[in-house]
Design an enzyme around this catalytic site. Structure first.
Site, PDB file in Angstrom:
ATOM      1  N   CYS A 202     -10.783  -3.765  -3.943  1.00  0.00           N
ATOM      2  CA  CYS A 202      -9.769  -4.723  -4.419  1.00  0.00           C
ATOM      3  C   CYS A 202     -10.421  -6.030  -4.871  1.00  0.00           C
ATOM      4  CB  CYS A 202      -8.727  -4.971  -3.341  1.00  0.00           C
ATOM      5  SG  CYS A 202      -7.648  -3.531  -3.104  1.00  0.00           S
TER       6      CYS A 202
ATOM      7  N   ASN B  90       0.844  -1.202   0.000  1.00  0.00           N
ATOM      8  CA  ASN B  90       0.000   0.000   0.000  1.00  0.00           C
ATOM      9  C   ASN B  90       0.876   1.248   0.000  1.00  0.00           C
ATOM     10  OD1 ASN B  90       0.600  -0.784   2.724  1.00  0.00           O
ATOM     11  ND2 ASN B  90      -1.044   0.489   3.518  1.00  0.00           N
TER      12      ASN B  90
ATOM     13  N   GLU C 277       0.327   5.285   0.602  1.00  0.00           N
ATOM     14  CA  GLU C 277      -0.594   6.339   1.037  1.00  0.00           C
ATOM     15  C   GLU C 277      -0.134   7.695   0.513  1.00  0.00           C
ATOM     16  OE1 GLU C 277      -1.011   5.753   5.291  1.00  0.00           O
ATOM     17  OE2 GLU C 277      -2.202   3.930   4.954  1.00  0.00           O
TER      18      GLU C 277
ATOM     19  N   GLU D 132      -3.083  -4.764  -2.769  1.00  0.00           N
ATOM     20  CA  GLU D 132      -3.603  -5.736  -3.747  1.00  0.00           C
ATOM     21  C   GLU D 132      -3.737  -5.104  -5.117  1.00  0.00           C
ATOM     22  OE1 GLU D 132      -4.715  -4.940  -0.739  1.00  0.00           O
ATOM     23  OE2 GLU D 132      -6.254  -6.333  -0.080  1.00  0.00           O
TER      24      GLU D 132
HETATM   25  N1  THU Z   1      -5.219  -1.477   2.784  1.00  0.00           N
HETATM   26  C1  THU Z   1      -4.696  -2.315   1.842  1.00  0.00           C
HETATM   27  O1  THU Z   1      -3.605  -2.092   1.314  1.00  0.00           O
HETATM   28  N2  THU Z   1      -5.418  -3.414   1.493  1.00  0.00           N
HETATM   29  C2  THU Z   1      -6.613  -3.744   2.047  1.00  0.00           C
HETATM   30  O2  THU Z   1      -7.256  -4.696   1.608  1.00  0.00           O
HETATM   31  C3  THU Z   1      -7.149  -2.982   3.163  1.00  0.00           C
HETATM   32  C4  THU Z   1      -6.485  -1.679   3.420  1.00  0.00           C
HETATM   33  C5  THU Z   1      -4.456  -0.278   3.138  1.00  0.00           C
HETATM   34  C6  THU Z   1      -5.057   1.003   2.657  1.00  0.00           C
HETATM   35  C7  THU Z   1      -4.488   1.985   3.644  1.00  0.00           C
HETATM   36  O3  THU Z   1      -3.205   2.407   3.186  1.00  0.00           O
HETATM   37  C8  THU Z   1      -4.314   1.189   4.932  1.00  0.00           C
HETATM   38  O4  THU Z   1      -4.356  -0.169   4.532  1.00  0.00           O
HETATM   39  C9  THU Z   1      -5.379   1.460   5.965  1.00  0.00           C
HETATM   40  O5  THU Z   1      -6.642   1.326   5.425  1.00  0.00           O
END
Ligand code: THU
Length: 142
Positions: free
Chosen positions: A99, A48, A50, A61
């Protein structure tokens, strides 16, 4: 596709755990890693990422899947993911709804496996059809 061996699933899980180490999550401190197995046999990873403008961030994902598709893959067989607060023990992190829908685009939902991992040796396996029932996909457009 034949059944995925435990050895291949373990490889996907270890790739997802390694990818998690590259997460950029200074706002949530929730780090996620993902690794997708494509029809070519290649594994593509993502974490992820941000952003100071919060909605501009993206999940691990989708980063892994878009990485695979951008490399020319069009058929995906499985994804492993792991996520949790930085510095804490991993709990089961299931994929978000967006996702799940993105996975749906490039697979057979009855066959596609979602592997939710909490360590190199602990995981559960789910079909996308179970996580996203009665789904809308490319064929739905006619
Ligand atoms: N996040 C993911 O990368 N995948 C998921 O399926 C759930 C959430 C990330 C998004 C964000 O950067 C952090 O987790 C908190 O929501």
């Amino acid at each position: 596709m034949e059944k995925l061996s435990d050895e291949l699933i373990a490889r996907l899980v270890s790739s997802a755990l390694a990818a998690r180490g590259k997460a950029y999550a200074p706002y949530s401190r929730f780090a996620v890693g993902a690794a997708v197995l494509a029809a070519s046999g290649e594994i593509y990873c993502g974490a992820n990422v941000e952003n100071a403008s919060y909605p501009a961030g993206i999940c691990a994902e989708r980063n892994a899947i878009f990485h695979a598709v951008a490399m020319g893959e069009r058929r995906l067989y499985a994804i492993a993911l792991c996520g949790g607060k930085e510095g804490e023990k991993l709990g089961a992190c299931f994929p978000c709804g967006i996702c799940r829908q993105v996975m749906r685009e490039f697979c057979d939902p009855g066959q596609f496996l979602v592997v939710v991992a909490t360590s190199p040796t602990d995981w559960t396996v789910h079909t996308l059809a179970r996580l996203l029932p009665d789904s809308f996909g490319p064929e739905s457009l006619g």
